[in-house]
Design a protein around this motif. Structure first.
Motif, PDB file in Angstrom:
ATOM      1  N   GLN A  47     -45.004  42.202 -53.763  1.00  0.00           N
ATOM      2  CA  GLN A  47     -45.239  43.092 -54.911  1.00  0.00           C
ATOM      3  C   GLN A  47     -44.053  44.034 -55.129  1.00  0.00           C
ATOM      4  OE1 GLN A  47     -49.078  44.897 -53.829  1.00  0.00           O
ATOM      5  NE2 GLN A  47     -49.824  44.186 -55.843  1.00  0.00           N
ATOM      6  N   ALA A  48     -43.488  44.499 -54.022  1.00  0.00           N
ATOM      7  CA  ALA A  48     -42.337  45.398 -54.124  1.00  0.00           C
ATOM      8  C   ALA A  48     -41.162  44.659 -54.759  1.00  0.00           C
ATOM      9  CB  ALA A  48     -41.960  45.926 -52.739  1.00  0.00           C
ATOM     10  N   VAL A  49     -40.953  43.409 -54.338  1.00  0.00           N
ATOM     11  CA  VAL A  49     -39.871  42.602 -54.915  1.00  0.00           C
ATOM     12  C   VAL A  49     -40.119  42.410 -56.415  1.00  0.00           C
ATOM     13  CG1 VAL A  49     -38.780  40.322 -54.927  1.00  0.00           C
ATOM     14  CG2 VAL A  49     -39.319  41.435 -52.740  1.00  0.00           C
ATOM     15  N   ALA A  50     -41.377  42.132 -56.785  1.00  0.00           N
ATOM     16  CA  ALA A  50     -41.702  41.903 -58.191  1.00  0.00           C
ATOM     17  C   ALA A  50     -41.433  43.152 -59.027  1.00  0.00           C
ATOM     18  CB  ALA A  50     -43.170  41.477 -58.322  1.00  0.00           C
ATOM     19  N   LEU A  51     -41.673  44.317 -58.445  1.00  0.00           N
ATOM     20  CA  LEU A  51     -41.436  45.564 -59.184  1.00  0.00           C
ATOM     21  C   LEU A  51     -39.935  45.779 -59.434  1.00  0.00           C
ATOM     22  CD1 LEU A  51     -42.651  48.168 -60.377  1.00  0.00           C
ATOM     23  CD2 LEU A  51     -42.295  49.243 -58.144  1.00  0.00           C
ATOM     24  N   VAL A  52     -39.115  45.544 -58.407  1.00  0.00           N
ATOM     25  CA  VAL A  52     -37.659  45.705 -58.565  1.00  0.00           C
ATOM     26  C   VAL A  52     -37.148  44.681 -59.578  1.00  0.00           C
ATOM     27  CG1 VAL A  52     -35.432  45.601 -57.381  1.00  0.00           C
ATOM     28  CG2 VAL A  52     -37.386  46.703 -56.272  1.00  0.00           C
ATOM     29  N   ASP A  53     -37.682  43.472 -59.497  1.00  0.00           N
ATOM     30  CA  ASP A  53     -37.319  42.411 -60.455  1.00  0.00           C
ATOM     31  C   ASP A  53     -37.604  42.870 -61.884  1.00  0.00           C
ATOM     32  OD1 ASP A  53     -38.008  40.058 -62.214  1.00  0.00           O
ATOM     33  OD2 ASP A  53     -37.353  38.930 -60.450  1.00  0.00           O
ATOM     34  N   GLU A  54     -38.804  43.421 -62.091  1.00  0.00           N
ATOM     35  CA  GLU A  54     -39.209  43.870 -63.435  1.00  0.00           C
ATOM     36  C   GLU A  54     -38.264  44.950 -63.964  1.00  0.00           C
ATOM     37  OE1 GLU A  54     -43.217  45.487 -63.418  1.00  0.00           O
ATOM     38  OE2 GLU A  54     -42.724  46.736 -65.189  1.00  0.00           O
ATOM     39  N   LEU A  55     -37.911  45.916 -63.097  1.00  0.00           N
ATOM     40  CA  LEU A  55     -37.035  47.007 -63.548  1.00  0.00           C
ATOM     41  C   LEU A  55     -35.608  46.507 -63.806  1.00  0.00           C
ATOM     42  CD1 LEU A  55     -38.406  49.852 -61.269  1.00  0.00           C
ATOM     43  CD2 LEU A  55     -38.683  49.623 -63.759  1.00  0.00           C
ATOM     44  N   ALA A  56     -35.129  45.583 -62.958  1.00  0.00           N
ATOM     45  CA  ALA A  56     -33.783  45.028 -63.157  1.00  0.00           C
ATOM     46  C   ALA A  56     -33.722  44.254 -64.476  1.00  0.00           C
ATOM     47  CB  ALA A  56     -33.401  44.130 -61.984  1.00  0.00           C
ATOM     48  N   ARG A  57     -34.808  43.519 -64.779  1.00  0.00           N
ATOM     49  CA  ARG A  57     -34.865  42.808 -66.066  1.00  0.00           C
ATOM     50  C   ARG A  57     -34.923  43.787 -67.235  1.00  0.00           C
ATOM     51  NH1 ARG A  57     -35.714  37.376 -65.166  1.00  0.00           N
ATOM     52  NH2 ARG A  57     -36.636  37.057 -63.123  1.00  0.00           N
ATOM     53  N   SER A  58     -35.618  44.914 -67.018  1.00  0.00           N
ATOM     54  CA  SER A  58     -35.801  45.868 -68.121  1.00  0.00           C
ATOM     55  C   SER A  58     -34.468  46.485 -68.555  1.00  0.00           C
ATOM     56  CB  SER A  58     -36.817  46.954 -67.746  1.00  0.00           C
ATOM     57  OG  SER A  58     -36.215  47.913 -66.894  1.00  0.00           O
ATOM     58  N   VAL A  59     -33.500  46.564 -67.639  1.00  0.00           N
ATOM     59  CA  VAL A  59     -32.162  47.053 -68.038  1.00  0.00           C
ATOM     60  C   VAL A  59     -31.265  45.870 -68.435  1.00  0.00           C
ATOM     61  CG1 VAL A  59     -32.318  49.197 -66.715  1.00  0.00           C
ATOM     62  CG2 VAL A  59     -31.295  47.173 -65.634  1.00  0.00           C
ATOM     63  N   ARG A  60     -31.899  44.730 -68.654  1.00  0.00           N
ATOM     64  CA  ARG A  60     -31.250  43.518 -69.191  1.00  0.00           C
ATOM     65  C   ARG A  60     -30.138  42.946 -68.315  1.00  0.00           C
ATOM     66  NH1 ARG A  60     -29.661  44.749 -75.027  1.00  0.00           N
ATOM     67  NH2 ARG A  60     -29.791  46.935 -74.447  1.00  0.00           N
ATOM     68  N   SER A  61     -30.340  43.065 -66.972  1.00  0.00           N
ATOM     69  CA  SER A  61     -29.435  42.400 -66.031  1.00  0.00           C
ATOM     70  C   SER A  61     -29.777  40.921 -65.967  1.00  0.00           C
ATOM     71  CB  SER A  61     -29.614  42.969 -64.624  1.00  0.00           C
ATOM     72  OG  SER A  61     -29.167  44.294 -64.564  1.00  0.00           O
ATOM     73  N   GLN A  62     -28.838  40.156 -65.357  1.00  0.00           N
ATOM     74  CA  GLN A  62     -29.075  38.747 -65.060  1.00  0.00           C
ATOM     75  C   GLN A  62     -29.442  38.680 -63.579  1.00  0.00           C
ATOM     76  OE1 GLN A  62     -25.504  36.501 -65.655  1.00  0.00           O
ATOM     77  NE2 GLN A  62     -26.532  34.532 -65.399  1.00  0.00           N
ATOM     78  N   LEU A  63     -30.655  38.191 -63.252  1.00  0.00           N
ATOM     79  CA  LEU A  63     -31.123  38.258 -61.858  1.00  0.00           C
ATOM     80  C   LEU A  63     -30.689  37.080 -60.994  1.00  0.00           C
ATOM     81  CD1 LEU A  63     -32.913  40.536 -63.092  1.00  0.00           C
ATOM     82  CD2 LEU A  63     -34.424  40.032 -61.145  1.00  0.00           C
ATOM     83  N   PHE A  64     -30.317  37.382 -59.763  1.00  0.00           N
ATOM     84  CA  PHE A  64     -30.029  36.365 -58.760  1.00  0.00           C
ATOM     85  C   PHE A  64     -30.771  36.745 -57.485  1.00  0.00           C
ATOM     86  CE2 PHE A  64     -26.391  36.168 -61.584  1.00  0.00           C
ATOM     87  CZ  PHE A  64     -26.238  34.811 -61.776  1.00  0.00           C
ATOM     88  N   TYR A  65     -31.263  35.716 -56.772  1.00  0.00           N
ATOM     89  CA  TYR A  65     -31.932  35.927 -55.486  1.00  0.00           C
ATOM     90  C   TYR A  65     -31.181  35.186 -54.397  1.00  0.00           C
ATOM     91  CZ  TYR A  65     -36.069  38.142 -57.416  1.00  0.00           C
ATOM     92  OH  TYR A  65     -36.924  39.029 -58.006  1.00  0.00           O
ATOM     93  N   CYS A  66     -30.963  35.850 -53.270  1.00  0.00           N
ATOM     94  CA  CYS A  66     -30.385  35.170 -52.115  1.00  0.00           C
ATOM     95  C   CYS A  66     -30.634  36.019 -50.876  1.00  0.00           C
ATOM     96  CB  CYS A  66     -28.893  34.926 -52.303  1.00  0.00           C
ATOM     97  SG  CYS A  66     -27.935  36.430 -52.480  1.00  0.00           S
TER      98      CYS A  66
END
Lengths: 280, 280
Positions: free
Chosen positions: B146-165
């Protein structure tokens, strides 16, 4: 004054545009007839031909061919020109050219206008490419003083900034600031392409941004130009590479030893002195 | 949602401006009171303080301090936050942070927004810095989904391009494309500063132009940042330096051996593959 230009690529084309604008009569020689036509159409030359005989009545000839063709071109020109004609070149390495060229043609003056752009060929030619940029003249002991003065006058007329030095000092200086950066940058790209883990390699490609873009730019450029630099300025380039390898080893050693105080000292010295190389 | 930001420098300031614009309540903590005032005046935060206690009712806290302060800040935050609060960071190295931080705070999520500009500090903060740029999230096995999903949501909200590794893959990738270029470029400046002949050294400075400027840019940057990269990503950086030294030796060998065919092959490979690193 009648000016000849052999090789109507970027540099030859730009010289033609500027010198004709200044009122000189410009005669251009290019291998291909469509280059001759393009140069005529753009007003870079008054007359153009693929035959060096066109230049027989000129006062000065700029040899603007690729490096490997400079000496053979001077040998050919010698059959067509009057003895008082001055020949000068625009090659980016001077030691490999000047001494031999001066023997072939006593009124030869080696020079290197340091202007360029990403695109090559006559189609990239433009007015005022040389304005404010270095134009290095590299006379030797036997150089004809009047011939040097003529090249100096023409280089000033296109509003270059003039520098004088020996062919050898020129080659060492450009090894540092032009040829070494190509090899440093090329090695960076090569190293990055060698990452064995495909996921990390892909991630590196995805995450690369301006730092990688700038540091890798000259190492990802024209391969023929890179080989030409190494070929004609081999000795000076190898010396700079040797110094460079020592610096890489020194930084590696500081990082291995966790010597952060001395690493910071090095980076601070860089930050302080890099602007010395960027004075306009 | 209530968002906390510790450290109102460039990244913290930009996050505040964007997130507040999106309608979130933003609480900022900065050491210096004039930074707090500047952030309030610019509308980057709703409230600001030099006391971490300000953040006790937040749902998520972005730790935007320098690398060395991230873990100590999380330790301090742990005394103030409710257990369900998510903590994330923006540090440019992840292995040295993520594992320990996750032990300090189970709802920690390591991340690295890869946006920047030449200027640092809150005065350089602007809206939309993150748009289109990578935002790398580096969860570990024990990370709270859930914590990861929250950071993901906020990173998307500032219109970043997300990468996971993984933190380790992140660090190896940024070693290649960010930290190695700094050392490569720093060694170039150092080597040029070591030319023993003063006339040649002066000439090199006079003749340096765009090739030197670009290749030396990141090596002449902020010394503290360079040391920080080496300090926190030491192992991965040393590995890339080892590969790099081999490439410098390989190119040197080709030039010594006058193996122009293979030198051209290397440079051609670079020209072909460099664009893979520059896809927007």
């Amino acid at each position: 004054m009648k000016i000849g230009i052999v090789g109507l690529g970027l540099i030859g084309g730009c010289l033609g545009l500027d010198l004709r604008q200044l009122g000189y009569q410009v005669y251009g020689v290019a291998r291909r007839s469509h280059t001759c036509q393009a140069a005529l159409a753009a007003g870079a030359v008054d007359q153009a031909s693929s035959d060096l005989g066109l230049l027989q009545a000129t006062d000065v000839v700029f040899v603007c061919t690729p490096m490997a063709a400079i000496l053979p071109t001077i040998e050919q020109l010698a059959k067509h020109l009057a003895a008082e004609t001055v020949i000068t070149d625009v090659g980016s390495v001077k030691g490999a050219i000047v001494h031999e060229a001066t023997q072939l043609w006593p009124r030869f003056v080696g020079a290197h206008p340091m202007s360029g752009k990403a695109e090559a060929g006559f189609q990239a030619a433009q007015r005022d490419l040389f304005v404010g940029n270095p134009y290095v003249i590299t006379p030797v002991a036997t150089s004809d003083a009047q011939a040097v003065a003529l090249v100096d006058e023409l280089a000033r007329s296109v509003r270059s900034q003039l520098f004088y030095c020996s062919p050898e000092d020129h080659d060492r200086a450009v090894a540092w600031i032009s040829h070494l950066p190509v090899m440093v940058s090329a090695s960076l790209i090569q190293a990055c392409l060698k990452e064995p883990d495909a996921a990390v390699a892909q991630l590196a490609q995805n995450l690369a941004s301006s730092g990688f873009r700038d540091t890798s730019r000259v190492g990802g450029g024209n391969p023929e130009l890179g080989v030409m630099m190494a070929q004609f300025n081999r000795q000076a380039l190898l010396q700079t590479l040797e110094h460079y390898r020592h610096q890489i080893e020194h930084l590696t050693h500081l990082i291995e030893a966790q010597d952060w105080a001395n690493l910071e000292k090095v980076l601070l010295e860089n930050q302080t002195h890099r602007p010395d190389f960027l004075v306009e």
